[in-house]
Structure formats: C-alpha cells, structure tokens
Design a protein around this motif. Structure first.
Motif, mmCIF file in Angstrom:
data_model
loop_
_atom_site.group_PDB
_atom_site.id
_atom_site.type_symbol
_atom_site.label_atom_id
_atom_site.label_comp_id
_atom_site.label_asym_id
_atom_site.label_seq_id
_atom_site.Cartn_x
_atom_site.Cartn_y
_atom_site.Cartn_z
ATOM 1 N N CYS A 38 0.837 -1.203 0.000
ATOM 2 C CA CYS A 38 0.000 0.000 0.000
ATOM 3 C C CYS A 38 0.875 1.257 0.000
ATOM 4 N N THR A 39 0.703 2.127 -1.013
ATOM 5 C CA THR A 39 1.500 3.358 -1.105
ATOM 6 C C THR A 39 1.055 4.414 -0.103
ATOM 7 N N THR A 40 -0.146 4.255 0.470
ATOM 8 C CA THR A 40 -0.670 5.245 1.415
ATOM 9 C C THR A 40 -0.162 5.013 2.831
ATOM 10 N N CYS A 41 -0.269 3.761 3.295
ATOM 11 C CA CYS A 41 0.086 3.491 4.695
ATOM 12 C C CYS A 41 1.336 2.634 4.833
ATOM 13 N N GLY A 42 1.813 2.043 3.722
ATOM 14 C CA GLY A 42 3.000 1.207 3.824
ATOM 15 C C GLY A 42 2.788 -0.021 4.686
ATOM 16 N N MET A 43 1.522 -0.318 5.016
ATOM 17 C CA MET A 43 1.166 -1.448 5.887
ATOM 18 C C MET A 43 1.877 -1.350 7.234
ATOM 19 N N GLN A 44 2.016 -0.114 7.727
ATOM 20 C CA GLN A 44 2.670 0.113 9.013
ATOM 21 C C GLN A 44 1.818 1.066 9.853
ATOM 22 N N GLY A 45 2.223 1.260 11.082
ATOM 23 C CA GLY A 45 1.504 2.150 11.988
ATOM 24 C C GLY A 45 0.804 1.363 13.080
ATOM 25 N N GLU A 46 1.247 1.544 14.306
ATOM 26 C CA GLU A 46 0.693 0.782 15.427
ATOM 27 C C GLU A 46 -0.784 1.089 15.622
ATOM 28 N N GLY A 47 -1.589 0.049 15.720
ATOM 29 C CA GLY A 47 -3.021 0.183 15.947
ATOM 30 C C GLY A 47 -3.807 0.623 14.739
ATOM 31 N N ARG A 48 -3.118 0.795 13.615
ATOM 32 C CA ARG A 48 -3.795 1.285 12.423
ATOM 33 C C ARG A 48 -4.552 0.180 11.683
ATOM 34 N N HIS A 49 -4.014 -1.033 11.723
ATOM 35 C CA HIS A 49 -4.620 -2.156 11.021
ATOM 36 C C HIS A 49 -5.293 -3.101 12.020
ATOM 37 N N VAL A 50 -6.512 -3.445 11.735
ATOM 38 C CA VAL A 50 -7.268 -4.315 12.639
ATOM 39 C C VAL A 50 -7.707 -5.565 11.885
ATOM 40 N N ARG A 51 -7.773 -6.640 12.612
ATOM 41 C CA ARG A 51 -8.266 -7.897 12.048
ATOM 42 C C ARG A 51 -9.788 -7.856 12.027
ATOM 43 N N LEU A 52 -10.379 -8.132 10.886
ATOM 44 C CA LEU A 52 -11.825 -8.065 10.753
ATOM 45 C C LEU A 52 -12.479 -9.289 11.377
ATOM 46 N N PRO A 53 -13.600 -9.102 12.069
ATOM 47 C CA PRO A 53 -14.293 -10.243 12.678
ATOM 48 C C PRO A 53 -14.929 -11.132 11.618
ATOM 49 N N GLU A 54 -15.189 -12.369 12.004
ATOM 50 C CA GLU A 54 -15.876 -13.311 11.114
ATOM 51 C C GLU A 54 -17.283 -12.813 10.830
ATOM 52 N N ALA A 55 -17.744 -12.996 9.600
ATOM 53 C CA ALA A 55 -19.100 -12.578 9.240
ATOM 54 C C ALA A 55 -20.131 -13.366 10.040
ATOM 55 N N THR A 56 -21.162 -12.671 10.511
ATOM 56 C CA THR A 56 -22.225 -13.357 11.235
ATOM 57 C C THR A 56 -23.082 -14.154 10.261
ATOM 58 N N TYR A 57 -23.783 -15.133 10.782
ATOM 59 C CA TYR A 57 -24.696 -15.926 9.960
ATOM 60 C C TYR A 57 -25.943 -15.069 9.719
ATOM 61 N N SER A 58 -26.145 -14.684 8.469
ATOM 62 C CA SER A 58 -27.251 -13.791 8.159
ATOM 63 C C SER A 58 -27.815 -14.136 6.792
ATOM 64 N N GLY A 59 -28.874 -13.416 6.402
ATOM 65 C CA GLY A 59 -29.446 -13.589 5.074
ATOM 66 C C GLY A 59 -29.865 -15.016 4.797
#
Length: 336
Positions: A38-59
């Motif tokens: 990524c040219t914007t963030c360089g994939m660095q920065g403490e606390g900047r990137h978060v792991r996304l939660p698993e999708a809930t069972y829906s629809g």
C-alpha cells in the motif's frame, strides 16, 4: 489466515488469498507486508490495522441453516442431558445457539436452557420457533444476542454446549484459551462442557454439494468449496447458495469462513491444561442401520439423524468430513 483492514486508508489484505495486483502470493502473513503493497500506509503504523471479525450468519445462510444442518446432534445432546438430569438438576448454556435446533429440543423435554449467539437473523428464527414449539413453556429457553468471547452472565450452569464447530471459530490458541475461560466462568463447580469438532475432508482442496426443495417450487443448491492448510492448523471454505424458482435462477448468496483445524487429541490436551478433566471423546456421526426398520404408521422422531453444517457427509465414506464430541468436567481446584 485472517483479513486485515487499515482504519485510515481502508486497504484490505486477506492472508489466505494474498494480493495478485501487488505480486503477493497466497498464504503470506500480514506481518510480512510492512513497507510494501500500500503506497498510502506502507502497511505500518501501530493500531492502524485491525483484524476483521468473522461474518455473522445472516441472510440466506440463516434462512436455510436448518434445511441443511438437519437433525445432526439433536438426539445425542437430548438423550445425554436427560440421563444427566436423572442424577442431578441440569441447567444448560448453549454458545452459538443459532436457530435453536438443539436448545428448543432440550426445552421441549423440560430442561432449562440459555442460548447465546451474535447473529440477529439466526436469533429471530429461534424466537419464532420458540413461540411456536414451546407455547406455554417459553420461560424454559432464554435467548441472548452477544459475542460469546465477551460473555458475562450473572448465572452459572451445570452444562455448557459448543456444538457445530463454534469453538473452532477461535482460530488461535489465545482465543481458544480465552473461550475456555469464558466457559469456566459460567460453569458450576464440577460442571461439564461439551464441544463439537468439525474435521474437514482429508484432501487439501475439497468440494461438497447438497440440494433440497425448500418450498414446493424452490430448489436450493448448497455448494461448499474449501482448502485445508495443515501447517497453519486452519481450514477455510466458501459457501454458496444458488436458488431456483420454477427453474429460474435467483440472486446467489456467498460467504467465506475460516475455522481452526483441531484434532480431538489436541483439544483434549488444551482442555486439560485449562483446568478441565476429559471424560469422553467420541466420533459423533450416526451410522445407518444395516437392516431397514419395519414399516409402521407411527411417527418415529429419531429414525433419521443425518445432517450437519456445513458438512453432511455419509458416515464411513473414505476421506469424508466428520464430527467429534469431547466432553470434559471443570476441575474443582485450579490446575497447577
């Protein structure tokens, strides 16, 4: 494998898929991307990137869940807990209660059950089933919308159930130990926990297909395509629903899920190191009768018990997916 998102530039990276545009092959951990991609963030920065939660069972996944989960596990948990109730009073906490397949059957038999799930769509279905099937005994089943990892209930229970691979949604040891800690907080002294383990087909890549008439004019195809990485101790699958009404295809529904790959022996060691004593470990797949039953006009509730979500392979098929149930008691004294 996990999906990470930058909270500033919104760049997303899926460890399982890699990044073809930027030349990153599948399976590269997020931590290896610093200063690249990524040219914007360089994939660095403490606390900047978060792991996304698993999708809930829906629809449609919530709508069709019961259609393909079938009767797997219902008779086992009902019969086991009724036997337990003959020895002492039983109160049940089911984590990942979903549509209430198991919980409602337990409540119908007079057992007190609390069901927890983080999917509003699944709990809405469970609530409708509760009103229809329990009628004057609705107080026997309490339904709560909450993330099981953050559960803080005032009550304790004699039995905690984690059916249909809900434990494997914790994909790392830290999350698994945290979940066992949540279970321990909600168990009485000497209480019992039962955990279902889903084991995928033995091949590295696999595909399964089921289909069913859901309504008289509606044919639903459930396709599961997955991949197992033994070194990562995880497996991931893409589940697709294709619906046809009078042979006309409707919009598709697709979701991806990732689960921990745990063998029964590994879970037993994890339980024992977390203050539990394993008392039973069994392959929980109902075998077909060698001889067909005699014809009868009476309805037999448990004649057929096939099913399972997302796997419903025939028992005994070479390399087929399977399910194990591990039962353990909470130690009275903390482990050393």
């Amino acid at each position: 494998m996990s999906v990470y998102s930058c909270q500033v530039c919104k760049f997303r990276y899926d460890e399982w898929l890699g990044d073809t545009k930027n030349g990153v092959p599948p399976g590269v951990p997020f931590s290896h991307l610093a200063g690249s991609v990524c040219t914007t963030c360089g994939m660095q920065g403490e606390g900047r990137h978060v792991r996304l939660p698993e999708a809930t069972y829906s629809g449609l996944e919530a709508t069709y869940y019961d259609q393909f989960a079938g009767k797997a596990g219902i008779a086992f948990y009902r019969n086991w807990l009724l036997q337990e109730a003959e020895q002492a009073p039983v109160s049940v906490l089911e984590l990942g209660v979903g549509t209430g397949r198991i919980a409602i059957e337990l409540a119908r038999c007079g057992l007190s059950v609390c069901g927890v799930d983080n999917s509003p769509d699944m709990l809405e279905i469970a609530t409708k089933k509760k009103r229809r099937m329990l009628k004057d005994n609705e107080e026997l089943l309490e339904l709560i919308e909450q993330n099981v990892q953050e559960l803080q209930l005032a009550s304790r229970f004699t039995h905690v159930l984690l059916p249909e691979g809900i434990f494997q949604q914790a994909t790392c040891r830290e999350e698994q130990r945290q979940l066992l800690s949540v279970v321990a907080r909600h168990l009485t002294e000497g209480g019992t926990v039962a955990i279902d383990l889903l084991l995928p087909p033995v091949n590295r890549k696999w595909s399964l297909m089921q289909r069913k008439f859901v309504f008289p004019d509606r044919m639903v195809y459930q396709k599961v395509e997955g991949e197992t990485l033994i070194a990562e101790q995880k497996f991931r699958y893409t589940l697709t629903y294709e619906t046809f009404v009078e042979q006309v295809e409707q919009p598709r529904y697709r979701v991806e899920r990732e689960l921990a790959l745990l063998l029964p022996g590994e879970l037993e060691l994890l339980l024992e190191s977390s203050g539990y004593n394993v008392v039973q470990s069994r392959e929980n797949v109902v075998c077909h009768r060698s001889q067909p039953p005699e014809q009868t006009e009476e309805y037999e509730l448990d004649r057929w018990q096939h099913g399972g979500y997302p796997f419903a392979e025939l028992p005994g098929a070479p390399g087929a997916a399977t399910r194990w149930t591990i039962i353990a008691k909470k130690n009275s004294a903390p482990s050393l």
